[in-house]
Design a protein around this motif. Structure first.
Motif, PDB file in Angstrom:
ATOM      1  N   GLN A  78       0.822  -1.201   0.000  1.00  0.00           N
ATOM      2  CA  GLN A  78       0.000   0.000   0.000  1.00  0.00           C
ATOM      3  C   GLN A  78       0.862   1.259   0.000  1.00  0.00           C
ATOM      4  N   PHE A  79       2.110   1.164   0.394  1.00  0.00           N
ATOM      5  CA  PHE A  79       2.969   2.332   0.562  1.00  0.00           C
ATOM      6  C   PHE A  79       4.149   2.378  -0.400  1.00  0.00           C
ATOM      7  N   PHE A  80       4.648   1.223  -0.813  1.00  0.00           N
ATOM      8  CA  PHE A  80       5.872   1.156  -1.604  1.00  0.00           C
ATOM      9  C   PHE A  80       5.635   0.447  -2.937  1.00  0.00           C
ATOM     10  N   ALA A  81       6.341   0.877  -3.942  1.00  0.00           N
ATOM     11  CA  ALA A  81       6.357   0.138  -5.199  1.00  0.00           C
ATOM     12  C   ALA A  81       7.242  -1.092  -5.009  1.00  0.00           C
ATOM     13  N   THR A  82       7.133  -2.048  -5.908  1.00  0.00           N
ATOM     14  CA  THR A  82       7.962  -3.243  -5.835  1.00  0.00           C
ATOM     15  C   THR A  82       9.439  -2.846  -5.843  1.00  0.00           C
ATOM     16  N   GLY A 137       0.585   7.548   1.011  1.00  0.00           N
ATOM     17  CA  GLY A 137       1.081   6.741   2.123  1.00  0.00           C
ATOM     18  C   GLY A 137       1.673   7.591   3.236  1.00  0.00           C
ATOM     19  N   LYS A 138       2.421   8.630   2.860  1.00  0.00           N
ATOM     20  CA  LYS A 138       2.987   9.539   3.870  1.00  0.00           C
ATOM     21  C   LYS A 138       1.885  10.231   4.661  1.00  0.00           C
ATOM     22  N   ALA A 139       0.825  10.641   3.977  1.00  0.00           N
ATOM     23  CA  ALA A 139      -0.279  11.314   4.661  1.00  0.00           C
ATOM     24  C   ALA A 139      -0.976  10.367   5.630  1.00  0.00           C
ATOM     25  N   ALA A 184      10.014   5.455   9.601  1.00  0.00           N
ATOM     26  CA  ALA A 184      10.529   6.191  10.763  1.00  0.00           C
ATOM     27  C   ALA A 184      10.744   7.660  10.428  1.00  0.00           C
ATOM     28  N   ALA A 185      11.155   7.953   9.206  1.00  0.00           N
ATOM     29  CA  ALA A 185      11.348   9.352   8.798  1.00  0.00           C
ATOM     30  C   ALA A 185      10.016  10.107   8.795  1.00  0.00           C
ATOM     31  N   THR A 239       6.598  14.059  12.181  1.00  0.00           N
ATOM     32  CA  THR A 239       5.421  14.452  12.965  1.00  0.00           C
ATOM     33  C   THR A 239       5.783  14.739  14.419  1.00  0.00           C
ATOM     34  N   GLY A 240       7.058  14.581  14.765  1.00  0.00           N
ATOM     35  CA  GLY A 240       7.509  14.813  16.135  1.00  0.00           C
ATOM     36  C   GLY A 240       7.509  13.563  16.986  1.00  0.00           C
TER      37      GLY A 240
END
Length: 169
Positions: free
Chosen positions: A70-74, A83-85, A126-127, A132-133
């Motif tokens: 859902q967040f990364f391409a292959t 995904g970041k949001a 983690a980044a 977001t603090g």
């Protein structure tokens, strides 16, 4: 610390004045929180012990499991904007004091490649958390070593491609 020319018997009586010892806290792979001070004094953060007097540590149950498809391409550790949001909203809403981020892969590709990919994906999550603090206690990559489903089926491999977020409360 042994002063120059001091004997071991004298070293026990020597104290260093004016130094500040700052405690450091970390979480080991078993989920135990430890503290250590610069002078080598170490202890467990968890006050509970079993009948043998061994500290009982908090087991890290994931408070979030993000399926990496859902967040990364292959073969990528780059998170999509959507995904970041979603991750930023997750970190803003959990109320945890710190997080452990653990990346996982399916069994395709070599072990070395999967270890690197899982660690890079965990670092990418983690980044976002740090932006977001959120406090990150640890980032881990397990590659294909901790499957939660069989790698013999496409459905099982998809479940294994994940990033687990463990909340420390």
């Amino acid at each position: 610390m042994l002063a120059l020319g001091a004997t071991p018997a004298l070293a026990d009586k020597i104290s260093v004045a004016g130094e500040n010892y700052t405690p450091t806290i970390w979480v080991d792979p078993d989920g135990c929180e430890h503290w250590v001070m610069d002078d080598g004094v170490e202890g467990y953060m968890t006050p509970h012990t079993n009948r043998q007097g061994i500290p009982v540590c908090r087991r890290g149950n994931p408070c979030g499991v993000m399926h990496s498809d859902q967040f990364f391409a292959t073969n990528s550790a780059r998170i999509s904007h959507a995904g970041k949001a979603r991750l930023a909203q997750f970190f803003a809403s959990t109320g945890a004091t710190a997080y452990i981020i653990a990346g996982h892969t399916d069994s395709r590709a070599s072990d070395q490649y999967n270890m690197r990919l899982s660690f890079n994906r965990a670092n990418a999550v983690a980044a976002v958390a740090a932006s977001t603090g959120a406090r990150i206690a640890d980032v881990r990559g397990y590659g294909e070593r901790s499957p939660i489903a069989s790698n013999a089926t496409a459905h099982g491999m998809a479940k294994n491609r994940r990033v687990e977020i463990i909340c420390i409360r």
